[in-house]
Design a protein around this motif. Structure first.
Motif, PDB file in Angstrom:
ATOM      1  N   THR A  58      39.945  35.223  32.473  1.00 33.67           N
ATOM      2  CA  THR A  58      40.111  35.973  33.719  1.00 33.67           C
ATOM      3  C   THR A  58      40.655  37.377  33.442  1.00 33.67           C
ATOM      4  O   THR A  58      41.649  37.530  32.738  1.00 33.67           O
ATOM      5  CB  THR A  58      41.098  35.234  34.645  1.00 33.67           C
ATOM      6  N   CYS A  59      39.992  38.388  34.011  1.00 35.74           N
ATOM      7  CA  CYS A  59      40.405  39.773  33.742  1.00 35.74           C
ATOM      8  C   CYS A  59      41.565  40.169  34.655  1.00 35.74           C
ATOM      9  O   CYS A  59      41.901  39.479  35.625  1.00 35.74           O
ATOM     10  CB  CYS A  59      39.223  40.715  33.915  1.00 35.74           C
ATOM     11  N   ALA A  60      42.171  41.313  34.351  1.00 35.12           N
ATOM     12  CA  ALA A  60      43.338  41.777  35.103  1.00 35.12           C
ATOM     13  C   ALA A  60      42.980  42.050  36.566  1.00 35.12           C
ATOM     14  O   ALA A  60      43.785  41.776  37.464  1.00 35.12           O
ATOM     15  CB  ALA A  60      43.902  43.031  34.438  1.00 35.12           C
ATOM     16  N   ASP A  61      41.780  42.573  36.814  1.00 35.92           N
ATOM     17  CA  ASP A  61      41.383  42.869  38.205  1.00 35.92           C
ATOM     18  C   ASP A  61      41.268  41.584  39.024  1.00 35.92           C
ATOM     19  O   ASP A  61      41.744  41.516  40.161  1.00 35.92           O
ATOM     20  CB  ASP A  61      40.041  43.610  38.229  1.00 35.92           C
ATOM     21  N   CYS A  62      40.611  40.580  38.456  1.00 34.88           N
ATOM     22  CA  CYS A  62      40.463  39.309  39.184  1.00 34.88           C
ATOM     23  C   CYS A  62      41.827  38.655  39.384  1.00 34.88           C
ATOM     24  O   CYS A  62      42.116  38.097  40.446  1.00 34.88           O
ATOM     25  CB  CYS A  62      39.520  38.369  38.441  1.00 34.88           C
ATOM     26  N   LEU A  63      42.684  38.753  38.375  1.00 33.22           N
ATOM     27  CA  LEU A  63      44.017  38.156  38.477  1.00 33.22           C
ATOM     28  C   LEU A  63      44.816  38.818  39.606  1.00 33.22           C
ATOM     29  O   LEU A  63      45.516  38.153  40.381  1.00 33.22           O
ATOM     30  CB  LEU A  63      44.739  38.327  37.134  1.00 33.22           C
TER      31      LEU A  63
ATOM     32  N   ALA B 186      37.460  32.800  41.033  1.00 34.91           N
ATOM     33  CA  ALA B 186      37.193  34.239  41.042  1.00 34.91           C
ATOM     34  C   ALA B 186      36.700  34.678  39.661  1.00 34.91           C
ATOM     35  O   ALA B 186      37.285  34.325  38.639  1.00 34.91           O
ATOM     36  CB  ALA B 186      38.471  34.994  41.408  1.00 34.91           C
ATOM     37  N   THR B 187      35.606  35.411  39.651  1.00 39.66           N
ATOM     38  CA  THR B 187      35.095  35.997  38.409  1.00 39.66           C
ATOM     39  C   THR B 187      34.463  37.336  38.747  1.00 39.66           C
ATOM     40  O   THR B 187      34.268  37.645  39.921  1.00 39.66           O
ATOM     41  CB  THR B 187      33.975  35.158  37.749  1.00 39.66           C
ATOM     42  N   CYS B 188      34.137  38.101  37.722  1.00 42.78           N
ATOM     43  CA  CYS B 188      33.400  39.346  37.936  1.00 42.78           C
ATOM     44  C   CYS B 188      32.555  39.605  36.697  1.00 42.78           C
ATOM     45  O   CYS B 188      32.457  38.745  35.830  1.00 42.78           O
ATOM     46  CB  CYS B 188      34.373  40.491  38.222  1.00 42.78           C
ATOM     47  N   THR B 189      31.971  40.783  36.606  1.00 43.61           N
ATOM     48  CA  THR B 189      31.127  41.050  35.427  1.00 43.61           C
ATOM     49  C   THR B 189      31.954  41.137  34.154  1.00 43.61           C
ATOM     50  O   THR B 189      31.404  41.117  33.065  1.00 43.61           O
ATOM     51  CB  THR B 189      30.345  42.370  35.590  1.00 43.61           C
ATOM     52  N   ASN B 190      33.274  41.260  34.297  1.00 38.25           N
ATOM     53  CA  ASN B 190      34.109  41.393  33.103  1.00 38.25           C
ATOM     54  C   ASN B 190      34.754  40.088  32.654  1.00 38.25           C
ATOM     55  O   ASN B 190      35.466  40.061  31.653  1.00 38.25           O
ATOM     56  CB  ASN B 190      35.208  42.429  33.351  1.00 38.25           C
ATOM     57  N   CYS B 191      34.568  39.026  33.433  1.00 42.26           N
ATOM     58  CA  CYS B 191      35.257  37.791  33.065  1.00 42.26           C
ATOM     59  C   CYS B 191      34.560  36.569  33.664  1.00 42.26           C
ATOM     60  O   CYS B 191      33.700  36.701  34.531  1.00 42.26           O
ATOM     61  CB  CYS B 191      36.706  37.835  33.538  1.00 42.26           C
ATOM     62  N   GLY B 192      34.993  35.416  33.198  1.00 44.57           N
ATOM     63  CA  GLY B 192      34.524  34.169  33.783  1.00 44.57           C
ATOM     64  C   GLY B 192      33.680  33.334  32.848  1.00 44.57           C
ATOM     65  O   GLY B 192      33.500  33.665  31.676  1.00 44.57           O
TER      66      GLY B 192
ATOM     67  N   ASP C  62      29.809  47.946  42.760  1.00 46.38           N
ATOM     68  CA  ASP C  62      30.811  46.873  42.846  1.00 46.38           C
ATOM     69  C   ASP C  62      31.056  46.245  41.471  1.00 46.38           C
ATOM     70  O   ASP C  62      30.145  46.144  40.641  1.00 46.38           O
ATOM     71  CB  ASP C  62      30.330  45.795  43.830  1.00 46.38           C
ATOM     72  N   ARG C  63      32.290  45.814  41.250  1.00 40.62           N
ATOM     73  CA  ARG C  63      32.625  45.161  39.980  1.00 40.62           C
ATOM     74  C   ARG C  63      31.868  43.839  39.834  1.00 40.62           C
ATOM     75  O   ARG C  63      31.788  43.285  38.733  1.00 40.62           O
ATOM     76  CB  ARG C  63      34.136  44.925  39.936  1.00 40.62           C
ATOM     77  N   ARG C  64      31.367  43.306  40.912  1.00 42.44           N
ATOM     78  CA  ARG C  64      30.649  42.022  40.851  1.00 42.44           C
ATOM     79  C   ARG C  64      29.141  42.196  40.942  1.00 42.44           C
ATOM     80  O   ARG C  64      28.421  41.235  41.195  1.00 42.44           O
ATOM     81  CB  ARG C  64      31.159  41.100  41.960  1.00 42.44           C
TER      82      ARG C  64
HETATM   83 ZN   LIG Z   1      37.187  39.604  36.493  1.00 38.67          ZN
END
Ligand SMILES: [Zn+2]
Ligand SMILES: [Zn+2]
Length: 799
Positions: free
Chosen positions: A114-119, A135-141, A177-179
């Motif tokens: 999990t990235c800092a933004d999602c956290l 919760a996830t995004c293109t940077n994590c999950g 969007d980040r997602r």
């Molecule tokens: Zn994320």
């Protein structure tokens, strides 16, 4: 005044980016970069990689190319092909859908913490993903563990069953969007759901299920919790009774448990964490990091039970007798919510987190299977309805001299490919017997599976088959050659033979690779040593079948991928009765004493530990050679010395005696005395362990403390490595020394041996990508089999 860009010629250029480019936020990165530079064009994934066309002023296109070469943080760009196209006009930058057809596959990405933004979002009451466990995004999950097929798109993941709500769909489609194109995108309206199953029946609703699970933990229960790659068993790490219960149920013996701390600060209260370790603990792969534990408080069963205030931070049973602790930090939103403070009160504190399985079996990932197989182990289940497609255990690393040393390469690393120094045909490396991983290779790449387990188990064999088939699917590698260990009795070999016999492996069958040659070759592969460049490989481990039928494990091999010469080894001693001696180090000590011509003095701990009738049988065996195999194993030498020093007579798990001997030696000054470890004159340099065993026995009988004996033994072994490398250099002129084999998981030895070699001006190759233990063996197997096959073909051509 006209701008420079205004006068620059307009060009259109196509880029095809290869590497790990899917599921790592590459398309949003391209979009933002192109729009920022005022470029028009489009981008889409196809099976060959990410295809981008940009159009605009030549300097802006050139700048785009520069930024593209780096890519977003999680991407691994293997190469970018460019071609010029006719200008087409237009001002928009469009992102296309993925093209599912095509011959070449791109690479699947590993799971990302999990990235800092999602956290931040799951901790923000104003955010719509406040306390959302998925919760996830293109940077994590999740990535690898949910990928059913490629190209990586929502439809080819286990998220396909969750239709996006309108708001998620809008984020998914918004390039800003980040997602944007985050395939596992979800929210409380449309995402997976938590469920708690306990004695009182199911509890549904994310918050209620979480609260029920936390209550179970606080009450001292064992919770089966579904993570990224399968189920863990968790309990409060401070709770003596809970940890003891888990250990008993799991039939874990004394093997240490890993501990998940709520955050880095909490981890810092349990173990000494330097900058490198902190980087690993908080990095995107988020492995278990083996670290020196702090203040052994909590040892000795304080009996505080469940009191939160004033209790020891760790129950004694978490890692009994171990100076190290395997620590990890939460890597999914669910972990953060489970361990953090919540509406129901403060978090449960650090948790033991161990794979949901019985010892040696593969991790449980299927929900129905988890209810059955974990029924006797867990008091409750916290699960969700997003399937795990690929089971994947946690990875384990250690830090030696400020560098990462892989111990188990799995979640967060698999299935990232390892670049190879030579071209290989489509191949399968079957690996070894314990802690197995296997790999597929083709061209200049090898893809290793995650940790599979011990191949002596039927469930593991089925897991191996499933993992191999899935890896074939993701990589499109259909092996023509299978490489396997020389040992005729290895299940991995039988599995390989079976695999080669089934359709798909057309014709070339199984190639045998000597165990220690494969270890050395795994170093050649990960350091990309050019073909035909030889190194001095020092391979120390527990067991591997030698070409002479002996059990090797203390080898000096002058090797390239295609072959090796055995320049030296530890002198043979008889290994009486195989497995039983591996489990009872006192037997190995007695064998070493006998081989050194020393009496079995009852004042020596291993002699005292060996029951009289067993001693008689052993004496007979060693005199007659009955049931004995000669061995040069350094792993067994560790066992013998650990037993002589009184540290360990019987082991619960592989390498326990060696681990405890290392622990005893850590930070201890060996003093003036040097244990002798003479090496005989060539052509094969044989190191005689007898004088060392004599010196150890003398020390023990003279009452020298075990920790000093342990320190002197480590110093002697590092000195032996230095001497063996000197002899090898004299014989071969080669100054590059590789250290490999399970014994080199020993940080003290690895560090001391490296320093000694470097003091002699030698270049030292150590493992950074795959483990020195048998988990890295498959990589070496494919390299050797490919090189040997290449040589045969060349020779056939000449003949
Ligand atoms: Zn994320
Ligand atoms: Zn949604």
């Amino acid at each position: 005044m006209t701008t420079v860009l205004g006068t620059a010629p307009i060009v259109r250029r196509r880029f095809v980016v290869r590497g790990v480019v899917q599921g790592v936020g590459f398309r949003p990165f391209v979009h933002v970069t192109a729009v920022g530079l005022g470029l028009a064009g489009e981008a889409h994934n196809d099976a060959g990689g990410l295809v981008i066309e940009v159009e605009g002023p030549a300097p802006a296109v050139a700048e785009f190319a520069v930024r593209l070469a780096d890519g977003p943080p999680l991407a691994i760009v293997d190469g970018v092909e460019t071609s010029e196209l006719p200008v087409r006009g237009g001002r928009e930058f469009a992102i296309g859908a993925s093209d599912p057809d095509g011959a070449v596959r791109t690479l699947a990405a590993p799971d990302v913490a999990t990235c800092a933004d999602c956290l931040r979002e799951i901790g923000d009451p104003a955010d719509r993903r406040y306390r959302h466990p998925f919760a996830t995004c293109t940077n994590c999950g999740p990535r690898f563990t949910i990928t059913v097929d490629l190209p990586y798109d929502r439809a080819t993941t286990t998220m396909a069953r969750f239709p996006m709500c309108a708001r998620c769909a809008a984020e998914y489609a918004d390039p800003a969007d980040r997602r944007f194109h985050a395939q596992p995108i979800a929210c409380p309206d449309c995402g997976p759901r938590l469920e708690f199953l306990g004695r009182a029946g199911p509890v549904t609703g994310d918050e209620a299920a979480l609260a029920a699970a936390r209550t179970l933990l606080r009450d001292g229960g064992v919770l089966a919790v579904k993570g990224l790659g399968g189920y863990h068993l968790a309990c409060r790490a401070a709770d003596e009774d809970a940890v003891a219960t888990l250990r008993r149920r799991k039939r874990r013996g004394a093997k240490p448990f890993a501990v998940m701390a709520p955050d880095l600060d909490a981890a810092g209260a349990l173990a000494a964490i330097d900058e490198v370790a902190a980087g690993l603990l908080t990095g995107p792969a988020r492995p278990i990091v083996l670290l020196p534990r702090l203040g052994r408080a909590g040892e000795g069963r304080a009996g505080e039970g469940r009191a939160v205030k004033g209790e020891a931070p760790l129950a004694a049973d978490v890692a009994p007798g171990s100076p190290d602790l395997g620590l990890l930090l939460p890597y999914t939103p669910l972990h953060h919510l489970l361990l953090g403070d919540g509406p129901d009160g403060p978090g449960p504190g650090s948790l033991v987190m161990t794979s949901g399985n019985l010892g040696g079996e593969p991790i449980v990932a299927d929900d129905a299977d988890a209810l059955v197989r974990l029924a006797a182990l867990a008091d409750g289940w916290l699960r969700h309805d997003r399937p795990v497609h690929v089971p994947c255990d946690d990875s384990v690393v250690r830090v030696v001299d400020g560098e990462e040393l892989p111990i188990r390469r799995s979640r967060g690393y698999a299935p990232l490919p390892v670049a190879l120094p030579i071209d290989v045909p489509p191949m399968l490396g079957a690996g070894a017997e314990l802690k197995n991983t296997m790999c597929l290779a083709a061209g200049r790449r090898a893809w290793l599976s995650g940790h599979i387990g011990d191949m002596d188990d039927l469930a593991t064999l089925a897991t191996a088959t499933a993992a191999e088939e899935h890896l074939e699917h993701l990589t499109d590698v259909r092996p023509r050659v299978v490489a396997a260990d020389l040992h005729p009795d290895y299940r991995s070999r039988a599995w390989a033979v079976d695999r080669a016999g089934r359709g798909g492996v057309d014709g070339e069958g199984v190639r045998s690779v000597q165990h220690h040659h494969a270890h050395v070759a795994s170093l050649l592969a990960e350091h990309r040593v050019p073909a035909r460049q030889k190194i001095v490989g020092i391979a120390f481990d527990g067991t591997g079948l030698g070409t002479d039928g002996a059990v090797w494990g203390g080898e000096v091999l002058l090797a390239d991928a295609a072959g090796f010469a055995r320049l030296g080894h530890l002198g043979y001693v008889p290994l009486p009765g195989g497995d039983v001696t591996v489990q009872r180090p006192y037997r190995m000590a007695l064998a070493h004493l006998a081989a050194a011509g020393l009496p079995w003095d009852p004042d020596l701990p291993p002699v005292a530990a060996c029951p009289l009738p067993e001693r008689r049988v052993l004496a007979h065996q060693l005199t007659t050679g009955l049931g004995c195999v000669p061995t040069s194993s350094v792993g067994r030498l560790f066992d013998a010395v650990a037993a002589l020093a009184g540290i360990r007579q019987v082991v619960d798990f592989e390498a326990q005696a060696a681990i405890e001997l290392e622990a005893a030696a850590r930070g201890v000054d060996p003093g003036e005395r040097r244990y002798p470890f003479p090496v005989g004159a060539g052509p094969v340099h044989v190191a005689d362990p007898a004088p060392l065993i004599r010196a150890v026995a003398d020390d023990v009988l003279a009452g020298v403390p075990a920790r000093v004996v342990a320190a002197r033994f480590h110093a002697a072994l590092a000195g032996l490595v230095r001497e063996l490398a000197r002899r090898a250099a004299r014989a071969s002129g080669i100054d590059v020394v590789g250290l490999t084999g399970g014994v080199f998981q020993n940080a003290l030895l690895l560090s001391a041996a490296s320093a000694a070699l470097r003091a002699d001006g030698r270049t030292v190759l150590r493992h950074r990508v795959v483990p020195p233990n048998d988990g890295g063996l498959c990589l070496g197997q494919v390299l050797v089999a490919a090189a040997v096959r290449g040589d045969e073909r060349r020779n056939d051509g000449e003949g």
